[in-house]
Design a protein around this motif. Structure first.
Motif, PDB file in Angstrom:
ATOM      1  N   ARG A  51       4.754 -16.450  19.471  1.00 54.19           N
ATOM      2  CA  ARG A  51       4.600 -15.821  18.165  1.00 54.19           C
ATOM      3  C   ARG A  51       3.696 -16.597  17.210  1.00 54.19           C
ATOM      4  O   ARG A  51       3.210 -16.023  16.228  1.00 54.19           O
ATOM      5  N   VAL A  52       3.504 -17.884  17.486  1.00 53.83           N
ATOM      6  CA  VAL A  52       2.713 -18.704  16.559  1.00 53.83           C
ATOM      7  C   VAL A  52       1.467 -19.284  17.233  1.00 53.83           C
ATOM      8  O   VAL A  52       0.342 -18.994  16.840  1.00 53.83           O
ATOM      9  N   GLU A  53       1.683 -20.093  18.271  1.00 54.78           N
ATOM     10  CA  GLU A  53       0.567 -20.835  18.857  1.00 54.78           C
ATOM     11  C   GLU A  53      -0.462 -19.929  19.534  1.00 54.78           C
ATOM     12  O   GLU A  53      -1.667 -20.035  19.265  1.00 54.78           O
ATOM     13  N   LEU A  54      -0.003 -19.056  20.427  1.00 50.18           N
ATOM     14  CA  LEU A  54      -0.953 -18.197  21.144  1.00 50.18           C
ATOM     15  C   LEU A  54      -1.718 -17.253  20.210  1.00 50.18           C
ATOM     16  O   LEU A  54      -2.947 -17.114  20.343  1.00 50.18           O
ATOM     17  N   PRO A  55      -1.048 -16.579  19.259  1.00 51.13           N
ATOM     18  CA  PRO A  55      -1.826 -15.735  18.335  1.00 51.13           C
ATOM     19  C   PRO A  55      -2.882 -16.519  17.546  1.00 51.13           C
ATOM     20  O   PRO A  55      -4.000 -16.040  17.359  1.00 51.13           O
ATOM     21  N   LEU A  56      -2.534 -17.729  17.110  1.00 44.94           N
ATOM     22  CA  LEU A  56      -3.490 -18.523  16.335  1.00 44.94           C
ATOM     23  C   LEU A  56      -4.599 -19.100  17.217  1.00 44.94           C
ATOM     24  O   LEU A  56      -5.705 -19.349  16.742  1.00 44.94           O
ATOM     25  N   ALA A  57      -4.280 -19.315  18.490  1.00 44.07           N
ATOM     26  CA  ALA A  57      -5.273 -19.883  19.413  1.00 44.07           C
ATOM     27  C   ALA A  57      -6.097 -18.814  20.124  1.00 44.07           C
ATOM     28  O   ALA A  57      -7.057 -19.142  20.825  1.00 44.07           O
ATOM     29  N   MET A  58      -5.755 -17.536  19.951  1.00 43.07           N
ATOM     30  CA  MET A  58      -6.371 -16.476  20.743  1.00 43.07           C
ATOM     31  C   MET A  58      -7.882 -16.384  20.550  1.00 43.07           C
ATOM     32  O   MET A  58      -8.627 -16.106  21.496  1.00 43.07           O
ATOM     33  N   SER A  59      -8.351 -16.616  19.330  1.00 41.69           N
ATOM     34  CA  SER A  59      -9.789 -16.558  19.101  1.00 41.69           C
ATOM     35  C   SER A  59     -10.515 -17.620  19.924  1.00 41.69           C
ATOM     36  O   SER A  59     -11.561 -17.352  20.522  1.00 41.69           O
ATOM     37  N   ALA A  60      -9.957 -18.828  19.960  1.00 45.52           N
ATOM     38  CA  ALA A  60     -10.564 -19.909  20.746  1.00 45.52           C
ATOM     39  C   ALA A  60     -10.504 -19.585  22.238  1.00 45.52           C
ATOM     40  O   ALA A  60     -11.472 -19.835  22.978  1.00 45.52           O
ATOM     41  N   ILE A  61      -9.379 -19.030  22.682  1.00 44.71           N
ATOM     42  CA  ILE A  61      -9.258 -18.661  24.097  1.00 44.71           C
ATOM     43  C   ILE A  61     -10.267 -17.587  24.462  1.00 44.71           C
ATOM     44  O   ILE A  61     -10.920 -17.645  25.515  1.00 44.71           O
ATOM     45  N   MET A  62     -10.441 -16.608  23.575  1.00 45.17           N
ATOM     46  CA  MET A  62     -11.429 -15.549  23.826  1.00 45.17           C
ATOM     47  C   MET A  62     -12.834 -16.109  23.878  1.00 45.17           C
ATOM     48  O   MET A  62     -13.672 -15.638  24.659  1.00 45.17           O
ATOM     49  N   ALA A  63     -13.117 -17.122  23.063  1.00 47.83           N
ATOM     50  CA  ALA A  63     -14.444 -17.753  23.101  1.00 47.83           C
ATOM     51  C   ALA A  63     -14.680 -18.398  24.463  1.00 47.83           C
ATOM     52  O   ALA A  63     -15.785 -18.335  25.018  1.00 47.83           O
ATOM     53  N   GLY A  64     -13.630 -19.010  25.032  1.00 48.55           N
ATOM     54  CA  GLY A  64     -13.753 -19.590  26.369  1.00 48.55           C
ATOM     55  C   GLY A  64     -13.956 -18.533  27.432  1.00 48.55           C
ATOM     56  O   GLY A  64     -14.758 -18.706  28.357  1.00 48.55           O
ATOM     57  N   ILE A  65     -13.232 -17.416  27.315  1.00 46.53           N
ATOM     58  CA  ILE A  65     -13.395 -16.309  28.262  1.00 46.53           C
ATOM     59  C   ILE A  65     -14.810 -15.740  28.165  1.00 46.53           C
ATOM     60  O   ILE A  65     -15.441 -15.420  29.177  1.00 46.53           O
ATOM     61  N   ARG A  66     -15.311 -15.633  26.950  1.00 42.89           N
ATOM     62  CA  ARG A  66     -16.662 -15.114  26.729  1.00 42.89           C
ATOM     63  C   ARG A  66     -17.702 -16.013  27.396  1.00 42.89           C
ATOM     64  O   ARG A  66     -18.589 -15.536  28.115  1.00 42.89           O
ATOM     65  N   THR A  67     -17.565 -17.328  27.185  1.00 48.72           N
ATOM     66  CA  THR A  67     -18.500 -18.279  27.793  1.00 48.72           C
ATOM     67  C   THR A  67     -18.430 -18.209  29.308  1.00 48.72           C
ATOM     68  O   THR A  67     -19.460 -18.161  29.995  1.00 48.72           O
ATOM     69  N   SER A  68     -17.220 -18.191  29.835  1.00 46.11           N
ATOM     70  CA  SER A  68     -17.028 -18.150  31.278  1.00 46.11           C
ATOM     71  C   SER A  68     -17.629 -16.887  31.886  1.00 46.11           C
ATOM     72  O   SER A  68     -18.274 -16.929  32.934  1.00 46.11           O
ATOM     73  N   THR A  69     -17.442 -15.759  31.213  1.00 43.51           N
ATOM     74  CA  THR A  69     -17.954 -14.485  31.726  1.00 43.51           C
ATOM     75  C   THR A  69     -19.471 -14.495  31.828  1.00 43.51           C
ATOM     76  O   THR A  69     -20.034 -14.071  32.851  1.00 43.51           O
ATOM     77  N   ILE A  70     -20.138 -14.984  30.787  1.00 46.76           N
ATOM     78  CA  ILE A  70     -21.603 -15.002  30.805  1.00 46.76           C
ATOM     79  C   ILE A  70     -22.117 -15.936  31.892  1.00 46.76           C
ATOM     80  O   ILE A  70     -23.101 -15.636  32.584  1.00 46.76           O
ATOM     81  N   ILE A  71     -21.445 -17.078  32.067  1.00 44.77           N
ATOM     82  CA  ILE A  71     -21.844 -18.011  33.125  1.00 44.77           C
ATOM     83  C   ILE A  71     -21.730 -17.341  34.495  1.00 44.77           C
ATOM     84  O   ILE A  71     -22.636 -17.424  35.324  1.00 44.77           O
ATOM     85  N   ILE A  72     -20.614 -16.656  34.718  1.00 47.16           N
ATOM     86  CA  ILE A  72     -20.373 -16.057  36.028  1.00 47.16           C
ATOM     87  C   ILE A  72     -21.329 -14.897  36.305  1.00 47.16           C
ATOM     88  O   ILE A  72     -21.762 -14.714  37.447  1.00 47.16           O
ATOM     89  N   VAL A  73     -21.671 -14.119  35.294  1.00 53.07           N
ATOM     90  CA  VAL A  73     -22.640 -13.036  35.505  1.00 53.07           C
ATOM     91  C   VAL A  73     -23.946 -13.611  36.047  1.00 53.07           C
ATOM     92  O   VAL A  73     -24.559 -13.047  36.964  1.00 53.07           O
ATOM     93  N   GLY A  74     -24.381 -14.732  35.477  1.00 51.96           N
ATOM     94  CA  GLY A  74     -25.619 -15.351  35.939  1.00 51.96           C
ATOM     95  C   GLY A  74     -25.485 -15.956  37.320  1.00 51.96           C
ATOM     96  O   GLY A  74     -26.318 -15.714  38.200  1.00 51.96           O
ATOM     97  N   TRP A  75     -24.447 -16.718  37.533  1.00 53.51           N
ATOM     98  CA  TRP A  75     -24.286 -17.410  38.813  1.00 53.51           C
ATOM     99  C   TRP A  75     -23.884 -16.484  39.947  1.00 53.51           C
ATOM    100  O   TRP A  75     -24.063 -16.827  41.123  1.00 53.51           O
ATOM    101  N   ALA A  76     -23.353 -15.317  39.625  1.00 55.07           N
ATOM    102  CA  ALA A  76     -22.972 -14.371  40.678  1.00 55.07           C
ATOM    103  C   ALA A  76     -24.190 -13.876  41.457  1.00 55.07           C
ATOM    104  O   ALA A  76     -24.041 -13.389  42.578  1.00 55.07           O
ATOM    105  N   THR A  77     -25.370 -13.995  40.869  1.00 56.76           N
ATOM    106  CA  THR A  77     -26.573 -13.603  41.613  1.00 56.76           C
ATOM    107  C   THR A  77     -26.783 -14.486  42.840  1.00 56.76           C
ATOM    108  O   THR A  77     -27.431 -14.075  43.808  1.00 56.76           O
TER     109      THR A  77
END
Length: 210
Positions: A127-153
């Protein structure tokens, strides 16, 4: 105009390769989320493991991508599975790092206030930590996704499919148009996913928190 005409002719082939590429990226990133987020939460509770886990994950990042793909062949053979496993290894670090940073960045006063309200550790996390940390976690998911799109080639080098097949075929035949037919859709996928995940990251940001 000549390139656009070529893209039109090759559209069925490009479409199939793009779908393969997207599915591979989705599988890899989803698996990385399932592993990295719980592991990141665990590390915030067991600090003695942080150096060991990050040492391993950071060490994987130093291995050249083609070398890591090659290491997978004796274990898993050629094809889709070794490509997914190798890419999964690369996808872990941004999500893991941001999960730990996001949760540790939650103000201690907020957690103490939650404890004062009678919340247990699990409730504080959900109820506290994950909701407040979600933006940072999403930023990590975003970075990871872009990296994988490139390296998947690169997955095509071991028979993993995706848009890398068109790039490899173009390089083998010396056809620039075929290389672009693989590279251009990959770039478009990366930009589209970056925009979508960036929007989600903004939606999950807590007002007033930097």
């Amino acid at each position: 105009m000549e390139y656009l005409s070529y893209l039109s002719e090759q559209f069925p082939r490009i479409k199939d390769a793009s779908i393969e590429h997207l599915v591979m990226t989705a599988v890899v990133v989803t698996a990385a989320i399932v592993v990295a987020v719980p592991l990141g939460i665990y590390l915030t509770r067991r600090r003695e493991w942080v150096a060991i886990v990050f040492g391993i994950v950071n060490g994987i990042q130093t291995i050249p991508s083609l070398a890591l793909l090659g290491f997978m062949i004796p274990i898993f053979g050629l094809g889709y599975l070794p490509a997914v496993v190798a890419l999964f290894c690369y996808a872990l670090l941004p999500i893991l790092r941001n999960t730990v940073a996001g949760i540790e960045g939650v103000d201690k006063g907020i957690k103490e206030a939650a404890q004062g309200m009678g919340m247990n550790e699990r409730q504080i996390l959900l109820r506290v930590e994950l909701p407040l940390a979600m933006s940072a976690i999403m930023a990590g998911i975003r970075t990871s996704t872009i990296i994988i799109v490139g390296w998947a080639t690169l997955a095509a080098y071991i028979g993993g499919g995706g848009l890398g097949r068109l790039i490899m075929a173009g390089m083998a035949m010396g056809r620039e148009q075929l290389i672009l037919a693989g590279a251009f859709p990959a770039a478009c996928i990366a930009l589209a996913l970056d925009a979508i995940l960036g929007w989600l990251e903004g939606r999950m940001a807590v007002p007033g928190r930097k």
